[in-house]
Design an enzyme around this catalytic site. Structure first.
Site, short mmCIF file in Angstrom:
data_model
loop_
_atom_site.label_atom_id
_atom_site.label_comp_id
_atom_site.label_asym_id
_atom_site.label_seq_id
_atom_site.Cartn_x
_atom_site.Cartn_y
_atom_site.Cartn_z
CE LYS A 115 -4.38 -1.55 1.52
NZ LYS A 115 -5.40 -1.63 2.50
CE LYS A 169 -11.68 -17.40 -3.55
NZ LYS A 169 -12.01 -17.79 -2.18
CE LYS A 207 -17.38 -13.90 1.77
NZ LYS A 207 -16.17 -13.92 2.61
#
Ligand code: ATP
Ligand code: LTN
Length: 334
Positions: A119, A201, A204
């Protein structure tokens, strides 16, 4: 003797079609196979930053989704992980029997921690201890219920393997205290891939290419119609060369409860567009009925009673294991 089956789901985001086809649709079969413990892994959800209100709503949603998918609360225990304190207590003990080296080799930890470290804003680049020790708590979830079978997606298999290592280590030191669990990864539908990038994949936490269980059916249809396909024109299951088509075939087969071979045979001679339309029809029909049941359960708050009763059932079993472990390691149980 009846087998104990245990599985958990993390309330970290909106559930996807991957969760539905990979887990929820197998509930009936799971309840037929043994004693089921199904829990909402809310303590695990805290391992990455999450808004409290979002966490609460996600947990309610998951309970309602399980009930809408046909979970029968009389035949299993559905509960919140944080509502059974034995999980956290056992965790405090078991963290002494797992090693930093093995935890740092876990793929999930490596993936997540490298993303956090990358980050740009240094103040967001902290890696919480919980994400590192995640597999310890997960092993506790499993052994507390003497689980024989742990149905998981492919990505979680490594954590169950680590739980098995812990059982060997612990039992070697203290005798036959913990039961040996087996991970179970389903073949068809074990890994539903992203619609926008079928090499990844459907997840979520990576919402591009997702179908969410609460998506409007018109949106669901649109997402399937615009799913990435492959070169060529044949509808064929070939994960290497046709990952997009293979993923849609898997989605269709699992939705319709049929084998990939049968799904493939059904679509011989189809063009991609017509194929997608039929996949969308199948998914929307199934999901529409599911969403209707979900809405009723949320309105009636039926999930609250189910979770409370589930935790009561779970506590009885979990506390027995906890006591066995405490005695084994030398903690006084008065
Ligand atoms: P995250 O992306 O935050 O890790 P997730 O979507 O992978 O979340 P989990 O809560 O980690 O969801 O997983 C819940 C269960 O659903 C697990 O058994 C997991 O393996 C399974 N599952 C998740 N995604 C898929 C998928 N795309 N296909 C099949 N099963 C899945
Ligand atoms: N780590 C799992 C959720 C989970 C779980 C468990 C699954 C937590 N504890 C115990 C099976 C057994 C996940 O991220 N899907």
């Amino acid at each position: 003797m009846e087998k104990n089956i245990l599985t958990g789901i993390k309330p970290t985001g909106q559930l996807t079609l991957g969760n539905y086809l990979g887990v929820l649709k197998n509930l009936h079969e799971m309840m037929d196979r043994g004693n089921c413990y199904i829990f909402i892994a809310d303590l695990h959800a805290l391992t990455l930053p999450i808004d409290p209100e979002v966490l609460r709503n996600n947990s309610r949603d998951i309970a309602a989704f399980y009930l809408a998918a046909g979970l029968d609360p009389n035949r299993c225990a559905l509960f919140l992980q944080s509502d059974v304190s034995a999980h956290a207590e056992l965790n405090a003990i078991m963290q002494n029997y797992m090693y930093m080296g093995e935890l740092s080799r876990m793929t999930q930890f490596k993936d997540i921690s490298s993303k956090i470290a990358a980050k740009s804003d240094a103040k967001d680049a902290h890696i919480g201890l919980g994400i590192f020790t995640y597999p310890v708590l997960m092993a506790c979830d499993i052994v507390l219920y003497d689980a024989d079978i742990v149905p998981v997606g492919e990505d979680q298999k490594q954590h169950v393997e680590l739980a098995r290592d812990l059982v060997v280590r612990f039992n070697h030191k203290y005798g036959d205290i913990l039961k040996m669990p087996y991970p179970e990864v389903r073949k068809v539908g074990a890994r539903i891939m992203s619609l926008s990038d079928p090499s990844k994949k459907m997840s979520k936490s990576d919402p591009k290419g997702d179908i969410f269980l609460k998506d409007d059916l018109a949106v669901v249809r649109k997402k399937i119609m615009s799913a990435v396909t492959d070169t060529g024109s044949e509808v064929k299951y070939d994960k290497e060369n046709k990952p997009g088509i293979s993923n849609l075939l898997t989605i269709y087969a699992v939705t319709k409860n049929m084998s990939i071979e049968d799904a493939e045979a059904h679509f011989v001679g189809y063009r991609y567009g017509d194929f997608k339309r039929e996949v969308a029809d199948a998914v929307c029909e199934d999901l529409g009925a599911f969403q209707e049941r979900y809405r009723k359960i949320i309105e009636s708050k039926e999930y609250e009673r189910v979770l409370k009763e589930g935790a009561e059932k779970a506590r009885v079993v979990a506390n027995k294991t906890l006591k066995r472990v405490k005695e084994a390691v030398g903690l006084l149980t008065l």
